[in-house]
Design a protein around this motif. Structure first.
Motif, PDB file in Angstrom:
ATOM      1  N   LYS A  89      80.069 -51.466 -29.512  1.00 46.85           N
ATOM      2  CA  LYS A  89      79.404 -51.339 -30.802  1.00 46.85           C
ATOM      3  C   LYS A  89      79.812 -52.526 -31.658  1.00 46.85           C
ATOM      4  CE  LYS A  89      79.470 -46.275 -30.767  1.00 46.85           C
ATOM      5  NZ  LYS A  89      79.930 -45.055 -31.486  1.00 46.85           N
ATOM      6  N   ASP A  90      78.864 -53.076 -32.415  1.00 47.22           N
ATOM      7  CA  ASP A  90      79.209 -54.189 -33.289  1.00 47.22           C
ATOM      8  C   ASP A  90      78.221 -54.284 -34.434  1.00 47.22           C
ATOM      9  OD1 ASP A  90      77.105 -56.449 -32.876  1.00 47.22           O
ATOM     10  OD2 ASP A  90      77.570 -55.781 -30.841  1.00 47.22           O
ATOM     11  N   ASP A  91      78.598 -55.038 -35.445  1.00 51.34           N
ATOM     12  CA  ASP A  91      77.694 -55.320 -36.562  1.00 51.34           C
ATOM     13  C   ASP A  91      77.481 -56.828 -36.666  1.00 51.34           C
ATOM     14  OD1 ASP A  91      80.095 -56.179 -37.522  1.00 51.34           O
ATOM     15  OD2 ASP A  91      80.157 -54.867 -39.274  1.00 51.34           O
ATOM     16  N   GLY A  92      77.458 -57.481 -35.505  1.00 46.83           N
ATOM     17  CA  GLY A  92      77.380 -58.933 -35.461  1.00 46.83           C
ATOM     18  C   GLY A  92      76.120 -59.526 -36.045  1.00 46.83           C
ATOM     19  N   LYS A  93      75.046 -58.753 -36.071  1.00 49.07           N
ATOM     20  CA  LYS A  93      73.792 -59.281 -36.604  1.00 49.07           C
ATOM     21  C   LYS A  93      73.647 -59.035 -38.101  1.00 49.07           C
ATOM     22  CE  LYS A  93      71.306 -58.839 -32.224  1.00 49.07           C
ATOM     23  NZ  LYS A  93      70.146 -58.235 -31.521  1.00 49.07           N
ATOM     24  N   THR A  94      74.565 -58.273 -38.671  1.00 52.17           N
ATOM     25  CA  THR A  94      74.475 -57.978 -40.110  1.00 52.17           C
ATOM     26  C   THR A  94      75.656 -58.588 -40.842  1.00 52.17           C
ATOM     27  OG1 THR A  94      75.521 -55.826 -39.665  1.00 52.17           O
ATOM     28  CG2 THR A  94      73.118 -55.881 -39.749  1.00 52.17           C
ATOM     29  N   THR A  95      76.696 -57.817 -41.026  1.00 59.77           N
ATOM     30  CA  THR A  95      77.869 -58.349 -41.729  1.00 59.77           C
ATOM     31  C   THR A  95      78.789 -59.126 -40.801  1.00 59.77           C
ATOM     32  OG1 THR A  95      79.035 -56.258 -41.367  1.00 59.77           O
ATOM     33  CG2 THR A  95      77.836 -56.510 -43.440  1.00 59.77           C
ATOM     34  N   HIS A  96      78.523 -59.057 -39.498  1.00 59.47           N
ATOM     35  CA  HIS A  96      79.274 -59.749 -38.441  1.00 59.47           C
ATOM     36  C   HIS A  96      80.780 -59.754 -38.691  1.00 59.47           C
ATOM     37  CE1 HIS A  96      79.071 -63.521 -40.946  1.00 59.47           C
ATOM     38  NE2 HIS A  96      77.882 -63.064 -41.230  1.00 59.47           N
ATOM     39  N   LYS A  97      81.341 -58.533 -38.779  1.00 59.65           N
ATOM     40  CA  LYS A  97      82.781 -58.397 -39.014  1.00 59.65           C
ATOM     41  C   LYS A  97      83.525 -57.695 -37.887  1.00 59.65           C
ATOM     42  CE  LYS A  97      82.693 -58.396 -44.056  1.00 59.65           C
ATOM     43  NZ  LYS A  97      83.047 -57.644 -45.299  1.00 59.65           N
ATOM     44  N   GLN A  98      82.876 -56.800 -37.164  1.00 57.45           N
ATOM     45  CA  GLN A  98      83.624 -55.997 -36.203  1.00 57.45           C
ATOM     46  C   GLN A  98      82.886 -55.754 -34.911  1.00 57.45           C
ATOM     47  OE1 GLN A  98      86.105 -52.701 -37.501  1.00 57.45           O
ATOM     48  NE2 GLN A  98      85.137 -52.827 -39.504  1.00 57.45           N
ATOM     49  N   ALA A 129      82.641 -67.946 -39.433  1.00 63.24           N
ATOM     50  CA  ALA A 129      81.568 -67.939 -40.412  1.00 63.24           C
ATOM     51  C   ALA A 129      80.230 -67.598 -39.770  1.00 63.24           C
ATOM     52  CB  ALA A 129      81.467 -69.301 -41.090  1.00 63.24           C
ATOM     53  N   SER A 130      80.269 -67.343 -38.484  1.00 60.42           N
ATOM     54  CA  SER A 130      79.040 -67.175 -37.730  1.00 60.42           C
ATOM     55  C   SER A 130      78.727 -65.723 -37.409  1.00 60.42           C
ATOM     56  CB  SER A 130      79.132 -67.957 -36.420  1.00 60.42           C
ATOM     57  OG  SER A 130      78.007 -67.726 -35.612  1.00 60.42           O
ATOM     58  N   LYS A 131      77.427 -65.407 -37.403  1.00 59.64           N
ATOM     59  CA  LYS A 131      77.004 -64.145 -36.820  1.00 59.64           C
ATOM     60  C   LYS A 131      77.160 -64.258 -35.300  1.00 59.64           C
ATOM     61  CE  LYS A 131      73.677 -62.942 -40.428  1.00 59.64           C
ATOM     62  NZ  LYS A 131      72.277 -62.528 -40.726  1.00 59.64           N
ATOM     63  N   PHE A 132      77.136 -63.128 -34.621  1.00 60.63           N
ATOM     64  CA  PHE A 132      77.409 -63.165 -33.191  1.00 60.63           C
ATOM     65  C   PHE A 132      76.763 -61.985 -32.486  1.00 60.63           C
ATOM     66  CE2 PHE A 132      80.517 -60.350 -34.954  1.00 60.63           C
ATOM     67  CZ  PHE A 132      80.623 -59.349 -34.007  1.00 60.63           C
ATOM     68  N   GLN A 133      76.814 -62.066 -31.156  1.00 60.70           N
ATOM     69  CA  GLN A 133      76.472 -60.918 -30.325  1.00 60.70           C
ATOM     70  C   GLN A 133      77.391 -60.938 -29.106  1.00 60.70           C
ATOM     71  OE1 GLN A 133      72.350 -61.382 -29.359  1.00 60.70           O
ATOM     72  NE2 GLN A 133      72.723 -62.900 -27.756  1.00 60.70           N
ATOM     73  N   ILE A 134      77.582 -59.768 -28.520  1.00 59.83           N
ATOM     74  CA  ILE A 134      78.463 -59.639 -27.364  1.00 59.83           C
ATOM     75  C   ILE A 134      77.627 -59.593 -26.103  1.00 59.83           C
ATOM     76  CG2 ILE A 134      80.196 -58.189 -26.243  1.00 59.83           C
ATOM     77  CD1 ILE A 134      81.119 -59.507 -28.821  1.00 59.83           C
ATOM     78  N   GLU A 135      78.036 -60.319 -25.114  1.00 58.39           N
ATOM     79  CA  GLU A 135      77.349 -60.326 -23.830  1.00 58.39           C
ATOM     80  C   GLU A 135      78.160 -59.512 -22.830  1.00 58.39           C
ATOM     81  OE1 GLU A 135      76.613 -63.785 -20.746  1.00 58.39           O
ATOM     82  OE2 GLU A 135      75.240 -63.961 -22.444  1.00 58.39           O
ATOM     83  N   SER A 136      77.538 -58.446 -22.299  1.00 62.03           N
ATOM     84  CA  SER A 136      78.227 -57.582 -21.334  1.00 62.03           C
ATOM     85  C   SER A 136      77.178 -56.840 -20.523  1.00 62.03           C
ATOM     86  CB  SER A 136      79.131 -56.592 -22.061  1.00 62.03           C
ATOM     87  OG  SER A 136      78.352 -55.704 -22.846  1.00 62.03           O
ATOM     88  N   ASN A 137      77.635 -55.975 -19.617  1.00 61.08           N
ATOM     89  CA  ASN A 137      76.696 -55.169 -18.857  1.00 61.08           C
ATOM     90  C   ASN A 137      76.905 -53.686 -19.151  1.00 61.08           C
ATOM     91  OD1 ASN A 137      78.896 -54.288 -17.417  1.00 61.08           O
ATOM     92  ND2 ASN A 137      78.460 -55.496 -15.592  1.00 61.08           N
ATOM     93  N   LYS A 138      76.253 -52.835 -18.398  1.00 63.92           N
ATOM     94  CA  LYS A 138      76.259 -51.400 -18.675  1.00 63.92           C
ATOM     95  C   LYS A 138      77.639 -50.775 -18.550  1.00 63.92           C
ATOM     96  CE  LYS A 138      73.234 -50.519 -15.554  1.00 63.92           C
ATOM     97  NZ  LYS A 138      72.281 -49.787 -14.669  1.00 63.92           N
ATOM     98  N   ASP A 139      78.546 -51.412 -17.856  1.00 62.29           N
ATOM     99  CA  ASP A 139      79.875 -50.828 -17.655  1.00 62.29           C
ATOM    100  C   ASP A 139      80.718 -50.836 -18.923  1.00 62.29           C
ATOM    101  OD1 ASP A 139      79.403 -50.274 -14.987  1.00 62.29           O
ATOM    102  OD2 ASP A 139      80.110 -52.237 -14.335  1.00 62.29           O
TER     103      ASP A 139
END
Length: 403
Positions: A388-397, A374-384
Protein backbone atom coordinates in the motif's frame (compact mmCIF):
# COMPACT_ATOMS: atom_id res chain seq x y z
CA UNK A 1 16.44 22.88 -3.96
CA UNK A 2 12.82 21.62 -3.92
CA UNK A 3 11.48 21.12 -0.44
CA UNK A 4 12.22 17.62 0.72
CA UNK A 5 9.45 15.49 2.03
CA UNK A 6 9.45 12.48 4.24
CA UNK A 7 8.72 9.08 2.87
CA UNK A 8 8.21 6.29 5.36
CA UNK A 9 8.57 2.78 4.14
CA UNK A 10 7.01 0.42 6.61
CA UNK A 11 7.90 -3.22 6.24
CA UNK A 12 5.98 -5.87 8.11
CA UNK A 13 8.06 -9.02 8.26
CA UNK A 14 6.35 -12.14 9.52
CA UNK A 15 5.44 -15.73 8.65
CA UNK A 16 7.06 -17.66 5.83
CA UNK A 17 8.76 -15.80 2.99
CA UNK A 18 8.55 -16.31 -0.76
CA UNK A 19 10.79 -15.14 -3.55
CA UNK A 20 9.61 -12.46 -5.92
CA UNK A 21 10.88 -11.22 -9.25
CA UNK A 22 11.85 -7.69 -8.15
CA UNK A 23 13.88 -8.82 -5.17
CA UNK A 24 14.88 -11.73 -2.95
CA UNK A 25 13.16 -13.03 0.15
CA UNK A 26 14.65 -16.12 1.74
CA UNK A 27 12.41 -18.61 3.52
CA UNK A 28 12.09 -19.19 7.29
CA UNK A 29 11.47 -15.88 9.05
CA UNK A 30 13.67 -16.75 12.04
CA UNK A 31 16.85 -17.03 9.92
CA UNK A 32 19.02 -14.24 8.50
CA UNK A 33 17.72 -13.10 5.13
CA UNK A 34 17.84 -10.30 2.57
CA UNK A 35 14.86 -8.51 1.08
CA UNK A 36 14.90 -6.05 -1.79
CA UNK A 37 12.39 -3.98 -3.76
CA UNK A 38 12.29 -1.25 -6.40
CA UNK A 39 11.03 2.32 -6.17
CA UNK A 40 10.30 4.12 -9.46
CA UNK A 41 10.54 7.89 -9.11
CA UNK A 42 8.96 10.64 -11.19
CA UNK A 43 12.17 12.64 -11.13
CA UNK A 44 15.87 11.91 -10.74
CA UNK A 45 16.37 13.93 -7.56
CA UNK A 46 18.69 12.27 -5.07
CA UNK A 47 17.02 10.17 -2.38
CA UNK A 48 18.12 9.50 1.21
CA UNK A 49 16.99 6.51 3.27
CA UNK A 50 17.36 5.89 7.01
CA UNK A 51 15.76 3.64 9.59
CA UNK A 52 12.98 5.29 11.60
CA UNK A 53 13.75 5.54 15.33
CA UNK A 54 10.16 4.48 16.09
CA UNK A 55 7.47 2.68 14.16
CA UNK A 56 5.50 4.92 11.79
CA UNK A 57 8.18 7.56 12.50
CA UNK A 58 6.34 8.60 15.67
CA UNK A 59 7.90 10.91 18.24
CA UNK A 60 6.67 9.17 21.42
CA UNK A 61 6.31 5.45 22.04
CA UNK A 62 4.13 5.10 25.14
CA UNK A 63 3.77 1.68 26.79
CA UNK A 64 1.26 1.11 29.58
CA UNK A 65 0.90 -2.14 31.54
CA UNK A 66 -1.86 -3.44 33.84
CA UNK A 67 -0.44 -5.68 36.56
CA UNK A 68 -1.95 -8.85 38.07
CA UNK A 69 -4.57 -9.73 35.46
CA UNK A 70 -7.56 -8.10 37.14
CA UNK A 71 -10.88 -8.37 35.32
CA UNK A 72 -11.35 -4.61 35.17
CA UNK A 73 -8.89 -4.70 32.25
CA UNK A 74 -11.49 -6.53 30.18
CA UNK A 75 -14.56 -4.81 31.61
CA UNK A 76 -13.34 -1.23 31.24
CA UNK A 77 -9.87 -0.59 29.76
CA UNK A 78 -10.20 -2.88 26.74
CA UNK A 79 -13.56 -1.58 25.47
CA UNK A 80 -12.55 2.02 26.15
CA UNK A 81 -9.43 1.76 24.00
CA UNK A 82 -10.46 -0.82 21.43
CA UNK A 83 -14.06 0.31 21.12
CA UNK A 84 -17.13 -1.35 22.60
CA UNK A 85 -19.52 -1.49 25.53
CA UNK A 86 -17.89 -0.52 28.83
CA UNK A 87 -19.23 -2.47 31.80
CA UNK A 88 -21.70 -0.96 34.22
CA UNK A 89 -20.88 -1.13 37.92
CA UNK A 90 -19.66 -4.68 38.63
CA UNK A 91 -19.05 -5.80 42.23
CA UNK A 92 -16.56 -8.65 42.37
CA UNK A 93 -15.92 -11.41 44.90
CA UNK A 94 -13.86 -8.99 47.00
CA UNK A 95 -16.80 -6.54 47.22
CA UNK A 96 -14.89 -4.15 44.95
CA UNK A 97 -16.43 -2.41 41.94
CA UNK A 98 -14.39 -3.35 38.86
CA UNK A 99 -16.91 -1.94 36.39
CA UNK A 100 -17.11 1.38 34.58
CA UNK A 101 -19.74 3.86 33.45
CA UNK A 102 -21.77 1.64 31.10
CA UNK A 103 -21.20 3.81 28.04
CA UNK A 104 -20.25 2.70 24.53
CA UNK A 105 -16.77 3.78 23.41
CA UNK A 106 -15.83 4.43 19.81
CA UNK A 107 -12.22 3.60 20.74
CA UNK A 108 -9.08 5.69 21.10
CA UNK A 109 -6.74 5.82 18.12
CA UNK A 110 -3.54 7.04 16.54
CA UNK A 111 -2.83 6.66 12.82
CA UNK A 112 -0.21 4.91 10.74
CA UNK A 113 0.19 8.10 8.69
CA UNK A 114 -1.62 6.62 5.69
CA UNK A 115 -5.18 7.22 6.76
CA UNK A 116 -5.56 4.03 8.79
CA UNK A 117 -6.44 4.33 12.47
CA UNK A 118 -4.91 2.00 15.05
CA UNK A 119 -6.44 1.53 18.52
CA UNK A 120 -4.46 2.24 21.67
CA UNK A 121 -3.09 -1.03 23.07
CA UNK A 122 -1.82 -1.95 26.54
CA UNK A 123 -0.04 -4.93 28.07
CA UNK A 124 -1.22 -7.32 30.77
CA UNK A 125 1.21 -8.72 33.35
CA UNK A 126 -0.54 -11.89 34.48
CA UNK A 127 -0.22 -14.75 36.97
CA UNK A 128 -1.37 -18.02 35.42
CA UNK A 129 -2.32 -19.41 38.81
CA UNK A 130 -5.03 -16.75 39.19
CA UNK A 131 -6.73 -17.15 35.82
CA UNK A 132 -10.13 -18.88 36.09
CA UNK A 133 -13.76 -18.84 34.95
CA UNK A 134 -15.59 -19.04 38.28
CA UNK A 135 -17.17 -17.48 40.24
CA UNK A 136 -19.12 -15.27 37.87
CA UNK A 137 -18.09 -12.20 39.87
CA UNK A 138 -14.42 -13.25 39.89
CA UNK A 139 -11.76 -10.62 40.37
CA UNK A 140 -9.32 -12.04 37.81
CA UNK A 141 -9.48 -12.52 34.06
CA UNK A 142 -10.41 -15.76 32.30
CA UNK A 143 -8.32 -17.44 29.62
CA UNK A 144 -10.83 -16.50 26.90
CA UNK A 145 -10.79 -12.84 27.94
CA UNK A 146 -7.00 -12.73 27.85
CA UNK A 147 -7.00 -14.45 24.45
CA UNK A 148 -9.43 -11.88 23.05
CA UNK A 149 -7.22 -9.00 24.17
CA UNK A 150 -4.09 -10.75 22.91
CA UNK A 151 -5.71 -11.26 19.50
CA UNK A 152 -6.50 -7.52 19.45
CA UNK A 153 -2.79 -6.73 19.79
CA UNK A 154 -2.41 -6.44 23.55
CA UNK A 155 0.77 -8.05 24.88
CA UNK A 156 0.90 -10.59 27.71
CA UNK A 157 3.85 -10.33 30.11
CA UNK A 158 5.08 -12.83 32.72
CA UNK A 159 4.30 -11.79 36.31
CA UNK A 160 5.06 -15.07 38.06
CA UNK A 161 2.67 -18.03 38.40
CA UNK A 162 1.40 -17.25 41.92
CA UNK A 163 2.59 -13.62 42.34
CA UNK A 164 4.78 -15.03 45.13
CA UNK A 165 7.23 -12.73 46.94
CA UNK A 166 7.52 -13.93 50.53
CA UNK A 167 10.37 -15.86 52.16
CA UNK A 168 10.77 -19.31 50.66
CA UNK A 169 9.61 -18.42 47.16
CA UNK A 170 11.08 -20.58 44.41
CA UNK A 171 11.75 -17.80 41.92
CA UNK A 172 12.77 -20.04 39.05
CA UNK A 173 9.59 -22.09 39.37
CA UNK A 174 7.47 -18.94 39.51
CA UNK A 175 9.00 -17.79 36.23
CA UNK A 176 8.98 -21.07 34.33
CA UNK A 177 5.64 -22.41 35.59
CA UNK A 178 3.93 -19.24 34.44
CA UNK A 179 5.57 -19.55 31.03
CA UNK A 180 4.31 -23.13 30.75
CA UNK A 181 0.83 -22.15 31.89
CA UNK A 182 0.46 -19.54 29.16
CA UNK A 183 1.91 -21.89 26.54
CA UNK A 184 -0.62 -24.58 27.45
CA UNK A 185 -3.65 -22.32 27.66
CA UNK A 186 -2.95 -19.59 25.09
CA UNK A 187 -0.39 -21.21 22.78
CA UNK A 188 2.35 -18.58 22.78
CA UNK A 189 5.57 -17.97 24.71
CA UNK A 190 6.00 -14.89 26.87
CA UNK A 191 9.37 -13.16 26.59
CA UNK A 192 9.23 -10.21 29.02
CA UNK A 193 8.91 -10.30 32.80
CA UNK A 194 7.41 -7.94 35.38
CA UNK A 195 8.59 -8.46 38.97
CA UNK A 196 5.57 -8.90 41.30
CA UNK A 197 5.44 -6.50 44.22
CA UNK A 198 4.85 -7.42 47.85
CA UNK A 199 6.47 -8.44 51.09
CA UNK A 200 9.66 -10.42 50.66
CA UNK A 201 13.25 -10.95 51.66
CA UNK A 202 15.52 -7.97 51.19
CA UNK A 203 16.21 -7.40 47.49
CA UNK A 204 14.11 -10.43 46.49
CA UNK A 205 13.50 -8.72 43.16
CA UNK A 206 17.11 -9.44 42.21
CA UNK A 207 16.31 -13.16 42.28
CA UNK A 208 13.35 -12.63 39.97
CA UNK A 209 15.49 -10.58 37.60
CA UNK A 210 18.14 -13.29 37.46
CA UNK A 211 15.73 -16.18 36.91
CA UNK A 212 13.71 -14.32 34.29
CA UNK A 213 16.78 -13.41 32.23
CA UNK A 214 18.21 -16.92 32.63
CA UNK A 215 14.97 -18.54 31.45
CA UNK A 216 14.22 -16.98 28.09
CA UNK A 217 13.07 -13.46 28.89
CA UNK A 218 14.62 -10.50 27.07
CA UNK A 219 13.78 -7.80 29.60
CA UNK A 220 12.52 -7.29 33.16
CA UNK A 221 10.52 -4.44 34.67
CA UNK A 222 11.64 -4.17 38.28
CA UNK A 223 12.01 -1.79 41.22
CA UNK A 224 15.19 -0.21 39.91
CA UNK A 225 16.82 -0.05 36.51
CA UNK A 226 17.03 1.92 33.29
CA UNK A 227 14.35 4.34 32.17
CA UNK A 228 11.42 4.68 32.38
CA UNK A 229 12.23 7.23 29.63
CA UNK A 230 14.48 5.87 26.89
CA UNK A 231 16.05 8.00 24.18
CA UNK A 232 15.74 6.09 20.91
CA UNK A 233 17.46 8.37 18.41
CA UNK A 234 20.49 6.06 18.56
CA UNK A 235 21.15 2.41 19.41
CA UNK A 236 19.46 1.27 22.64
CA UNK A 237 21.14 -1.27 24.92
CA UNK A 238 18.49 -3.99 25.12
CA UNK A 239 20.77 -6.81 26.23
CA UNK A 240 19.25 -8.29 29.41
CA UNK A 241 17.42 -5.03 29.98
CA UNK A 242 16.17 -4.23 33.48
CA UNK A 243 13.81 -1.26 33.48
CA UNK A 244 12.56 0.80 36.41
CA UNK A 245 8.81 0.48 36.90
CA UNK A 246 6.75 3.57 37.67
CA UNK A 247 3.03 3.69 38.47
CA UNK A 248 0.06 5.87 37.60
CA UNK A 249 -2.44 5.76 40.49
CA UNK A 250 -5.48 7.59 41.77
CA UNK A 251 -5.21 9.73 44.88
CA UNK A 252 -7.72 9.97 47.72
CA UNK A 253 -9.28 12.98 46.01
CA UNK A 254 -12.30 11.68 44.10
CA UNK A 255 -13.71 15.08 43.14
CA UNK A 256 -11.31 16.15 40.39
CA UNK A 257 -8.73 14.99 37.87
CA UNK A 258 -5.84 16.92 39.44
CA UNK A 259 -3.79 13.78 40.04
CA UNK A 260 -4.15 12.65 36.44
CA UNK A 261 -3.26 16.15 35.27
CA UNK A 262 0.07 15.82 37.10
CA UNK A 263 0.84 12.60 35.24
CA UNK A 264 -0.22 14.19 31.96
CA UNK A 265 2.08 17.13 32.65
CA UNK A 266 4.98 14.67 32.89
CA UNK A 267 4.11 13.27 29.48
CA UNK A 268 3.85 16.79 28.09
CA UNK A 269 7.42 17.47 29.19
CA UNK A 270 8.61 14.21 27.61
CA UNK A 271 6.89 14.95 24.32
CA UNK A 272 8.60 18.34 24.15
CA UNK A 273 12.02 16.71 23.98
CA UNK A 274 13.68 17.23 20.62
CA UNK A 275 14.46 13.58 19.91
CA UNK A 276 12.03 10.61 19.89
CA UNK A 277 11.58 8.74 23.18
CA UNK A 278 10.00 5.61 24.66
CA UNK A 279 8.12 5.99 27.96
CA UNK A 280 6.82 3.11 30.07
CA UNK A 281 4.26 3.14 32.93
CA UNK A 282 2.10 0.77 35.00
CA UNK A 283 -1.00 0.48 37.16
CA UNK A 284 -3.22 -2.30 38.52
CA UNK A 285 -7.00 -2.10 38.23
CA UNK A 286 -9.05 0.32 36.14
CA UNK A 287 -12.50 -0.17 37.73
CA UNK A 288 -14.65 2.24 39.70
CA UNK A 289 -12.86 1.37 42.94
CA UNK A 290 -9.17 2.09 43.54
CA UNK A 291 -8.25 -1.59 43.86
CA UNK A 292 -5.84 -2.14 46.79
CA UNK A 293 -5.12 1.62 46.57
CA UNK A 294 -2.69 0.75 43.74
CA UNK A 295 -4.95 1.45 40.78
CA UNK A 296 -6.73 4.12 38.74
CA UNK A 297 -10.45 4.65 39.22
CA UNK A 298 -12.23 4.27 35.92
CA UNK A 299 -13.37 7.91 35.58
CA UNK A 300 -9.76 9.03 35.99
CA UNK A 301 -8.46 6.29 33.67
CA UNK A 302 -10.96 7.34 31.02
CA UNK A 303 -9.98 10.99 31.42
CA UNK A 304 -6.27 10.12 31.28
CA UNK A 305 -6.42 7.96 28.15
CA UNK A 306 -8.91 10.21 26.37
CA UNK A 307 -6.73 13.25 27.01
CA UNK A 308 -3.70 11.41 25.59
CA UNK A 309 -5.70 10.48 22.51
CA UNK A 310 -7.00 14.01 22.02
CA UNK A 311 -3.54 15.56 22.39
CA UNK A 312 -1.23 13.04 20.77
CA UNK A 313 -3.49 10.61 18.95
CA UNK A 314 -5.55 10.79 15.79
CA UNK A 315 -7.59 13.75 17.08
CA UNK A 316 -4.45 15.63 18.12
CA UNK A 317 -0.99 15.96 16.59
CA UNK A 318 -0.79 12.19 15.94
CA UNK A 319 2.73 11.92 17.39
CA UNK A 320 2.11 8.93 19.69
CA UNK A 321 2.73 5.26 19.08
CA UNK A 322 0.56 3.78 21.85
CA UNK A 323 1.95 0.26 21.91
CA UNK A 324 2.75 -2.26 24.67
CA UNK A 325 6.24 -3.00 25.99
CA UNK A 326 6.96 -6.08 23.90
CA UNK A 327 5.92 -4.46 20.63
CA UNK A 328 8.18 -1.46 21.15
CA UNK A 329 11.08 -3.57 22.42
CA UNK A 330 10.95 -5.85 19.37
CA UNK A 331 10.82 -2.94 16.95
CA UNK A 332 13.90 -1.30 18.48
CA UNK A 333 15.74 -4.64 18.66
CA UNK A 334 15.21 -5.26 14.96
CA UNK A 335 15.77 -1.63 14.01
CA UNK A 336 19.25 -1.71 15.55
CA UNK A 337 20.24 -4.91 13.75
CA UNK A 338 19.13 -4.48 10.17
CA UNK A 339 21.42 -3.18 7.46
CA UNK A 340 19.88 -0.98 4.79
CA UNK A 341 21.47 -0.28 1.43
CA UNK A 342 20.04 1.57 -1.55
CA UNK A 343 21.28 2.24 -5.03
CA UNK A 344 19.79 4.94 -7.24
CA UNK A 345 20.12 5.11 -10.99
CA UNK A 346 18.30 8.08 -12.45
CA UNK A 347 14.64 7.52 -11.63
CA UNK A 348 14.95 4.04 -10.16
CA UNK A 349 15.91 3.06 -6.63
CA UNK A 350 16.75 -0.44 -5.44
CA UNK A 351 16.49 -0.90 -1.67
CA UNK A 352 18.16 -3.90 -0.04
CA UNK A 353 17.67 -4.79 3.62
CA UNK A 354 19.68 -7.45 5.42
CA UNK A 355 17.77 -8.88 8.36
CA UNK A 356 19.29 -10.66 11.36
CA UNK A 357 18.23 -13.99 12.78
CA UNK A 358 15.05 -13.08 14.65
CA UNK A 359 14.16 -14.91 17.91
CA UNK A 360 11.25 -17.30 17.44
CA UNK A 361 9.34 -15.79 20.37
CA UNK A 362 9.15 -12.38 18.65
CA UNK A 363 5.57 -11.43 17.96
CA UNK A 364 6.34 -8.30 15.92
CA UNK A 365 8.78 -8.15 13.01
CA UNK A 366 8.16 -4.65 11.72
CA UNK A 367 10.53 -1.96 10.59
CA UNK A 368 10.02 1.56 9.23
CA UNK A 369 12.37 3.47 6.94
CA UNK A 370 12.41 7.22 6.35
CA UNK A 371 13.24 8.35 2.83
CA UNK A 372 13.74 11.99 1.91
CA UNK A 373 12.68 12.76 -1.62
CA UNK A 374 10.96 15.48 -3.58
CA UNK A 375 9.57 13.04 -6.09
CA UNK A 376 6.33 11.17 -6.42
CA UNK A 377 6.85 7.45 -6.87
CA UNK A 378 5.40 4.02 -7.43
CA UNK A 379 6.49 0.59 -6.25
CA UNK A 380 7.28 -2.15 -8.71
CA UNK A 381 6.48 -5.66 -7.48
CA UNK A 382 4.44 -8.74 -8.28
CA UNK A 383 1.43 -10.47 -6.73
CA UNK A 384 3.52 -12.05 -3.97
CA UNK A 385 3.87 -8.69 -2.27
CA UNK A 386 1.02 -6.83 -0.64
CA UNK A 387 1.89 -3.15 -0.91
CA UNK A 388 0.00 0.00 0.00
CA UNK A 389 1.30 3.47 -0.76
CA UNK A 390 0.31 7.07 -1.39
CA UNK A 391 3.08 7.67 -3.90
CA UNK A 392 0.82 9.26 -6.47
CA UNK A 393 -0.69 11.76 -4.04
CA UNK A 394 1.23 12.97 -1.02
CA UNK A 395 4.04 10.47 -1.80
CA UNK A 396 5.04 9.99 1.83
CA UNK A 397 4.56 6.35 2.76
CA UNK A 398 4.63 2.77 1.60
CA UNK A 399 3.33 -0.25 3.54
CA UNK A 400 4.79 -3.61 2.54
CA UNK A 401 3.40 -6.82 4.03
CA UNK A 402 5.50 -9.87 3.32
CA UNK A 403 3.75 -13.24 3.47
Amino acid sequence: MPKQILLIIFIVIFGSFNSFSKGIIQKDSSKPKTISFKIKLKSADKVKIAVSPLKYNKHLAYSFTLDDGYRSAYLTAFPLLNGGKISNSSINEWKIDQGGDGTVSEGLFYSDGMGNKIPFKLALAINGGSIRYLPENRGHLSWSEIKEMYNAGWDILNHGFHHATKHGTNYKTEVTENTTSIQQNLDFTMSHFVVPGGEGDEKYYLEYEKEALNNGHFSVASYYGAGPVFKVDSKVDLDKMISARTFVQSSKDTTSFKTMDKYLKTIDSIVKQKDPVWFNEFTHGTGNTNLWNLSIRFPEFKYYMTTLANKYGLKGNDSIWMAPWQEVYEYIWLRDRIKVDFQQKNKELIVTIKLPEIPETFRNRDISLNVETASKFQIESNKDLKIKDDGKTTHKQILIQLK
